[in-house]
Design an enzyme around this catalytic site. Structure first.
Site, mmCIF file in Angstrom:
data_model
loop_
_atom_site.group_PDB
_atom_site.id
_atom_site.type_symbol
_atom_site.label_atom_id
_atom_site.label_comp_id
_atom_site.label_asym_id
_atom_site.label_seq_id
_atom_site.Cartn_x
_atom_site.Cartn_y
_atom_site.Cartn_z
ATOM 1 N N LYS A 36 0.981 -1.331 0.082
ATOM 2 C CA LYS A 36 -0.084 -0.252 -0.354
ATOM 3 C C LYS A 36 0.318 1.675 0.058
ATOM 4 O O LYS A 36 1.896 1.313 0.553
ATOM 5 C CB LYS A 36 -1.049 -0.104 1.433
ATOM 6 C CG LYS A 36 -2.126 0.840 1.203
ATOM 7 C CD LYS A 36 -2.972 1.108 2.291
ATOM 8 C CE LYS A 36 -4.240 1.254 1.979
ATOM 9 N NZ LYS A 36 -5.254 1.263 2.913
ATOM 10 N N GLU B 167 -19.865 -4.456 10.484
ATOM 11 C CA GLU B 167 -20.884 -3.234 10.895
ATOM 12 C C GLU B 167 -22.051 -4.063 11.632
ATOM 13 O O GLU B 167 -22.581 -4.176 12.647
ATOM 14 C CB GLU B 167 -21.672 -1.807 9.801
ATOM 15 C CG GLU B 167 -20.675 -1.161 9.335
ATOM 16 C CD GLU B 167 -20.132 -1.680 8.398
ATOM 17 O OE1 GLU B 167 -19.278 -0.660 7.839
ATOM 18 O OE2 GLU B 167 -19.964 -2.811 7.902
ATOM 19 N N ARG C 1 -26.137 -0.522 6.750
ATOM 20 C CA ARG C 1 -25.916 -1.843 6.360
ATOM 21 C C ARG C 1 -26.050 -2.774 7.606
ATOM 22 O O ARG C 1 -26.433 -3.920 7.834
ATOM 23 C CB ARG C 1 -24.068 -2.722 6.028
ATOM 24 C CG ARG C 1 -23.912 -2.276 4.537
ATOM 25 C CD ARG C 1 -22.566 -2.605 4.179
ATOM 26 N NE ARG C 1 -21.601 -1.431 4.705
ATOM 27 C CZ ARG C 1 -20.198 -1.430 4.584
ATOM 28 N NH1 ARG C 1 -20.215 -2.112 3.350
ATOM 29 N NH2 ARG C 1 -19.294 -0.496 5.330
#
Length: 624
Positions: free
Chosen positions: A263, A347, A375
């Site tokens: 990354k 979540e 969600r």
């Protein structure tokens, strides 16, 4: 050599452009070679490449005809920071939230086979997105299917922060114990050197690879689910990537290619602090320093107050879904590590996890972005509210968030929370109110409660108002007789500007900051409406199911003959742009609101209009 040069040019373009517009930089820098190899082997858009979330899709956009417009990324009328089918035929499926790509890709693959068509379907998903439960559901279904499907796992050991959980440990084991893969390669080389029989033996090795794996290391989770697994592959080696992709497209059944990337690859500051460049605002390229100071924000104020409250209340627990930085919980996680829980991009799990803690007498606070909380609706309804459990939902990025566009606008949370029994909802107008509301929610309240606050900076609006937070009670900011303005949250500041201008026009305003969006202060609102006979609601939310709808229901309950006009966002998805641009476009800026209210006040008669931009006609005689 040309492909390597292309990768360098793309990285330079990414850094230069995102330094001005902001965006998801670190993950995109890590996916440059991976994207080039995919487009080198597969024929987009005939072959379908589905990008999970979209945090890795910038190079894809550049390679598919959007290089010249890349400087408009995330700006009003510019290109989206996420895959968007209306923008390009190469963006096969809109994605803004994580963990959806495998499900979408499997659906496309099955549709292809039903229709007897011929093309490849590829899902590109990060290891962070793989922590989402939906990704596991899709893996489970895809693994048992006979459909040709390629899943590319872009493993950089990061989500927004470093990954957590059992899956992360499993991937780490694969990375650090490549004994099987090295042994298989060495055996193949040895067999191939045997004259006459080497090649058949090497082919036979593939048939017994399962046995070899069990002797050396456990099979991967993906193989146990039914995938043919290849990896780990160096995600920055174009030759290796091109070789594995060229072979994978001919393999029957589901395939998973495990690609290792770095990354922030190619940009020092992003390599050193990938979390800081996950979603970055504009920055100075040489130093990597952001140009916008994030220290003073609603998220930061929330984080400071959480640390303060934790020192007073030992039962306070903080929970996040892979967002300790974004939600302001970083300092809390360091000071109270045993009371901090990052559950990954999950979540649904976070909400029921919090419910379990609340059931045991703890006081969990789940800090989450408004658009991500969507969600977990079922868990809020059934696992928290139905049991009246004391869980606090700290809803960050409520209202329009701006540049991330449709998938991230936080303008629906009030609609899906306000109809849930037992749920209380607050909205602070400034930093001070946020502190007081969080303290009330944690220390005084009992039962599910949500506090919704906007993205970014704010300031103290009502420094002279010292009223403590009390259940369902609002406060009167201005006294007037011509019109009642009911508002909350960050729209209080705008409403104050509106009231001041109207006053200069000779119109006196009764301005109410409701504080509690549910339950509302009926006495305060009804009393004001009875005096002025005209009510205006102003909100940073969808007008359907929002503050205006709740006020309308309140007036309807008492059958009042009151004219009401609601100002909010209309019934369609709100695109990207700065928050100020969006407020102006949808006539929620101070000037537009003033003109709208003046038009209402200058009417000679009451007109019944539609419920989105209209008025209400009732009968005040039945006030109870």
């Amino acid at each position: 050599m040309q492909l390597k040069q292309l990768a360098e040019e793309i990285r330079k373009l990414l850094i230069g452009s995102v330094s001005k517009t902001g965006g998801h930089l670190a993950s995109n820098l890590g996916a440059v070679e991976l994207t080039i190899a995919l487009h080198f082997i597969f024929d987009s858009p005939k072959d379908k490449i589905i990008w999970d979330v979209g945090h890795q899709s910038y190079t894809h956009k550049i390679l598919t005809g959007r290089k010249e417009r890349f400087g408009t990324l995330r700006t009003l009328n510019g290109i989206s920071g996420f895959p968007k089918a209306s923008e390009s035929e190469h963006d096969i499926f809109n994605t803004g939230h994580s963990s959806t790509s495998i499900s979408a890709a499997l659906g496309l693959a099955k549709a292809r086979d039903i229709k007897n068509e011929n093309y490849s379907v590829i899902s590109v998903i990060g290891d962070g997105a793989l922590t989402g439960g939906m990704a596991f559901e899709a893996l489970n279904d895809a693994g048992r299917s006979l459909n040709n499907l390629i899943v590319v796992l872009n493993d950089n050991n990061f989500s927004i922060r470093q990954n957590v959980g059992g899956l992360s440990k499993h991937l780490a084991q694969i990375r650090t114990e490549p004994a099987y893969f090295k042994s298989k390669e060495l055996l193949e080389q040895a067999f191939n050197r045997i004259p006459g029989i080497g090649e058949p033996l090497a082919e036979g090795l593939n048939r017994i690879k399962g046995a070899i794996k069990y002797m050396i290391m456990h099979r991967t989770l993906f193989e146990e689910l039914g995938f043919k697994y290849f990896g780990p592959i160096d995600g920055h080696d174009l030759n290796e990537l091109i070789d594995i992709f060229s072979k994978a497209r001919f393999i029957k059944g589901p395939v998973l290619i495990h690609v290792r990337t770095q990354k922030g690859k190619g940009y020092g500051p992003a390599e050193e602090k990938p979390h800081a460049f996950h979603n970055v605002s504009s920055f100075e390229i040489r130093s990597g320093e952001t140009l916008n100071d994030k220290k003073d924000s609603y998220s930061a104020i929330f984080g400071k107050e959480m640390v303060k409250l934790a020192g007073e209340e030992s039962k306070l627990i903080a929970i996040t879904a892979a967002m300790p930085d974004g939600t302001g919980l970083n300092e809390f996680s360091k000071k109270y590590p045993k009371r901090f829980f990052d559950v990954g991009i999950a979540e649904q799990h976070a909400v029921t996890f919090a419910a379990g803690m609340a059931k045991s007498g703890l006081k969990p606070v789940f800090a989450v972005y408004s658009s991500f909380l969507q969600r977990a609706y079922d868990q809020i309804l059934h696992d928290v509210a139905a049991q009246n459990l004391h869980v606090t939902f700290a809803i960050d990025r409520a209202g329009v968030v701006g540049e991330d566009g449709e998938t991230h606008q936080g303008i629906y949370d009030l609609s899906y929370l306000s109809h849930i029994p037992n749920m209380s909802i607050l909205s602070p107008c400034d930093y001070s109110e946020l502190e007081h509301m969080l303290r009330y929610a944690v220390i005084e309240h009992n039962g599910p409660i949500a506090i919704r606050y906007p993205r970014g900076k704010g300031k103290v609006i009502l420094s002279d108002v010292k009223k403590p937070v009390a259940w369902h009670k609002g406060i009167k900011i201005c006294n007037g007789t011509d019109v009642t303005i009911v508002t909350a949250g960050n729209m209080v500041e705008t409403s104050l500007q509106v009231a001041a201008t109207l006053k200069s026009e000779g119109i006196s305003v009764d301005l109410i900051n409701v504080r509690f969006l549910k339950p509302m202060d009926a006495e305060l609102i009804i009393g004001s409406a009875m005096r002025t006979k005209k009510v205006v609601t102003i909100e940073d939310h969808s007008i359907i199911g929002g503050l205006g709808s709740n006020v309308l229901q309140l007036l309807n309950r008492y059958e009042l003959n009151i004219e009401i006009k609601m100002f909010g966002f209309p019934d369609h998805f709100i695109g990207q742009g700065t928050r100020s641009e969006l407020f102006r476009i949808y006539k929620l800026d101070a000037d537009s609101l003033i003109h709208g209210i003046l038009r209402l006040l200058r009417k000679n008669k009451l007109i019944l209009k539609d419920s989105v931009h209209g008025v209400y006609l009732g009968n005040r005689s039945k006030l109870k």
